[in-house]
Enzyme design. Structure first.
Site, PDB file in Angstrom:
ATOM      1  N   HIS A  87       0.446   1.901  23.217  1.00 31.94           N
ATOM      2  CA  HIS A  87      -0.733   1.916  24.080  1.00 31.94           C
ATOM      3  C   HIS A  87      -1.146   0.508  24.509  1.00 31.94           C
ATOM      4  O   HIS A  87      -1.756   0.329  25.560  1.00 31.94           O
ATOM      5  CB  HIS A  87      -1.906   2.595  23.377  1.00 31.94           C
ATOM      6  CG  HIS A  87      -1.602   3.965  22.877  1.00 31.94           C
ATOM      7  ND1 HIS A  87      -1.354   5.032  23.718  1.00 31.94           N
ATOM      8  CD2 HIS A  87      -1.470   4.446  21.612  1.00 31.94           C
ATOM      9  CE1 HIS A  87      -1.102   6.112  22.992  1.00 31.94           C
ATOM     10  NE2 HIS A  87      -1.161   5.781  21.718  1.00 31.94           N
ATOM     11  N   HIS A 116      -6.303  -4.929  27.153  1.00 28.94           N
ATOM     12  CA  HIS A 116      -6.144  -3.923  28.209  1.00 28.94           C
ATOM     13  C   HIS A 116      -5.873  -4.681  29.502  1.00 28.94           C
ATOM     14  O   HIS A 116      -6.434  -5.754  29.738  1.00 28.94           O
ATOM     15  CB  HIS A 116      -7.408  -3.074  28.338  1.00 28.94           C
ATOM     16  CG  HIS A 116      -7.790  -2.371  27.067  1.00 28.94           C
ATOM     17  ND1 HIS A 116      -7.384  -1.088  26.777  1.00 28.94           N
ATOM     18  CD2 HIS A 116      -8.525  -2.784  26.005  1.00 28.94           C
ATOM     19  CE1 HIS A 116      -7.852  -0.745  25.592  1.00 28.94           C
ATOM     20  NE2 HIS A 116      -8.559  -1.755  25.101  1.00 28.94           N
ATOM     21  N   HIS A 139     -10.145  -7.342  23.137  1.00 23.19           N
ATOM     22  CA  HIS A 139     -11.046  -6.837  22.113  1.00 23.19           C
ATOM     23  C   HIS A 139     -10.649  -7.391  20.749  1.00 23.19           C
ATOM     24  O   HIS A 139      -9.502  -7.233  20.323  1.00 23.19           O
ATOM     25  CB  HIS A 139     -10.996  -5.306  22.054  1.00 23.19           C
ATOM     26  CG  HIS A 139     -11.517  -4.637  23.276  1.00 23.19           C
ATOM     27  ND1 HIS A 139     -11.233  -3.318  23.586  1.00 23.19           N
ATOM     28  CD2 HIS A 139     -12.321  -5.087  24.277  1.00 23.19           C
ATOM     29  CE1 HIS A 139     -11.831  -2.996  24.724  1.00 23.19           C
ATOM     30  NE2 HIS A 139     -12.497  -4.060  25.159  1.00 23.19           N
ATOM     31  N   THR A 218     -12.752   3.008  22.525  1.00 25.59           N
ATOM     32  CA  THR A 218     -12.320   3.411  23.870  1.00 25.59           C
ATOM     33  C   THR A 218     -11.005   4.176  23.848  1.00 25.59           C
ATOM     34  O   THR A 218     -10.413   4.413  24.899  1.00 25.59           O
ATOM     35  CB  THR A 218     -12.187   2.190  24.803  1.00 25.59           C
ATOM     36  OG1 THR A 218     -11.157   1.322  24.316  1.00 25.59           O
ATOM     37  CG2 THR A 218     -13.507   1.430  24.890  1.00 25.59           C
ATOM     38  N   THR A 219     -10.552   4.546  22.660  1.00 30.78           N
ATOM     39  CA  THR A 219      -9.367   5.390  22.502  1.00 30.78           C
ATOM     40  C   THR A 219      -9.710   6.510  21.529  1.00 30.78           C
ATOM     41  O   THR A 219     -10.627   6.367  20.702  1.00 30.78           O
ATOM     42  CB  THR A 219      -8.171   4.592  21.963  1.00 30.78           C
ATOM     43  OG1 THR A 219      -8.525   3.987  20.707  1.00 30.78           O
ATOM     44  CG2 THR A 219      -7.757   3.496  22.944  1.00 30.78           C
TER      45      THR A 219
END
Length: 305
Positions: A87, A116, A139, A218-219
């Protein structure tokens, strides 16, 4: 028997690039994929205090308690383990680095760093500020050293940094960038040459202003257990450094789907209030011996886990 053989053959020639787990929107467009995009994410992902959000600066309120953080052990140089977790690129942190202050209820230990991004300059960050997205978002995830069910809403404290493309090489990011080709495939691992977390951060004078709100991971499972600190001043990296992420990393073993657009869509703010720092003082980034007690607390907590 012939039907069984035909089904087995079909399964062989059309393998799925993902399991039935979660993924980003770009991955759902791959005809080989059977993963669940953001609209179908499980767990708490449909709740009402989710992240990321758009931060409207005119609607934020000053909180005088949001002072600069004390960063303990951020200056330690280590060879950090990294992996392609299918991811993002994830850097495992350790060694007692933690954050204090900033109106946090306790000390929080740094556990991992991830990013990200997209392959465009203005759509790779998860959060946006006044409607503006950035090329990337970093992050640094911290975990509360003492946590219980009663205070689960503040289990994690995440420092979020916007990243934009500039014309100078960011030397602090270069060790990570150089290691990316070694983790192209999902689940591959490597090590970043010796560097510190402090090397990757903006100058202390750029870290006075930040935003604060309560939200979620956020996942999946999108647990609403995060105190978010989103810095206003972006980090700058060179365009070539930025492009190395989508160039070298892949979502799939066959290396056909470049890793990019690993961004969750914006979530409604709802009734939450976003605060901003007053931050008149200086950011303190202190060597490990300077704050012996909090550092030992970080180290002991890490050892006992």
């Amino acid at each position: 028997m012939q039907l069984l053989l035909a089904l087995l053959a079909l399964a062989y020639v059309a393998p799925s690039t993902e399991d039935s787990g979660w993924c980003y929107e770009i991955q759902t467009k791959d005809p080989r994929s059977s993963c669940l995009g953001p609209e179908k994410w499980p767990g708490a992902c449909k709740e009402n205090q989710q992240s990321p959000i758009n931060i409207v600066t005119a609607r934020t309120k000053v909180n005088p308690r949001l002072t600069p953080f004390i960063l303990v052990g951020y200056d330690q140089k280590q060879q950090w383990p990294i992996k392609n977790n299918q991811h993002t690129v994830e850097m495992t942190l350790g060694g007692g680095a933690c954050i204090i202050g900033g109106d946090l209820p306790a000390r929080y230990e740094a556990v991992q760093l991830h990013l990200h991004w997209s392959n465009g300059n203005d759509n790779g960050s998860e959060h946006s500020i006044d409607g503006r997205h950035f090329a990337m978002e970093m992050h640094i995830v911290h975990k509360k050293l003492t946590s219980s069910k009663e205070d689960s809403k503040d289990k994690f404290a995440v420092l979020a940094f916007m990243i934009e493309v500039g014309d100078k090489v960011n030397k602090g990011f270069q060790p990570l960038v150089e290691a990316l080709p070694s983790i192209s495939k999902p689940h591959s691992t490597s090590t970043v040459r010796e560097s510190s977390l402090q090397d990757m951060l903006p100058p202390s004078t750029k870290m006075y202003t930040y935003f604060r709100y309560n939200g979620s991971l956020t996942t999946p499972n999108c647990d609403e257990t995060v105190i978010w600190t989103v810095y206003k001043q972006p980090i700058k990296i060179h365009k070539n450094q930025f492009l190395e992420f989508s160039k070298n990393l892949y979502y799939d073993e066959d290396q056909k789907l470049n890793m990019k657009d690993n961004v969750r869509p914006l979530q409604p703010l709802g009734k939450r209030q976003v605060f901003k720092s007053h931050a008149p003082g200086q950011l303190l980034s202190l060597p490990l011996p300077t704050l012996l007690v909090p550092t030992l607390t970080c180290l002991v907590a890490n050892f006992l886990q």
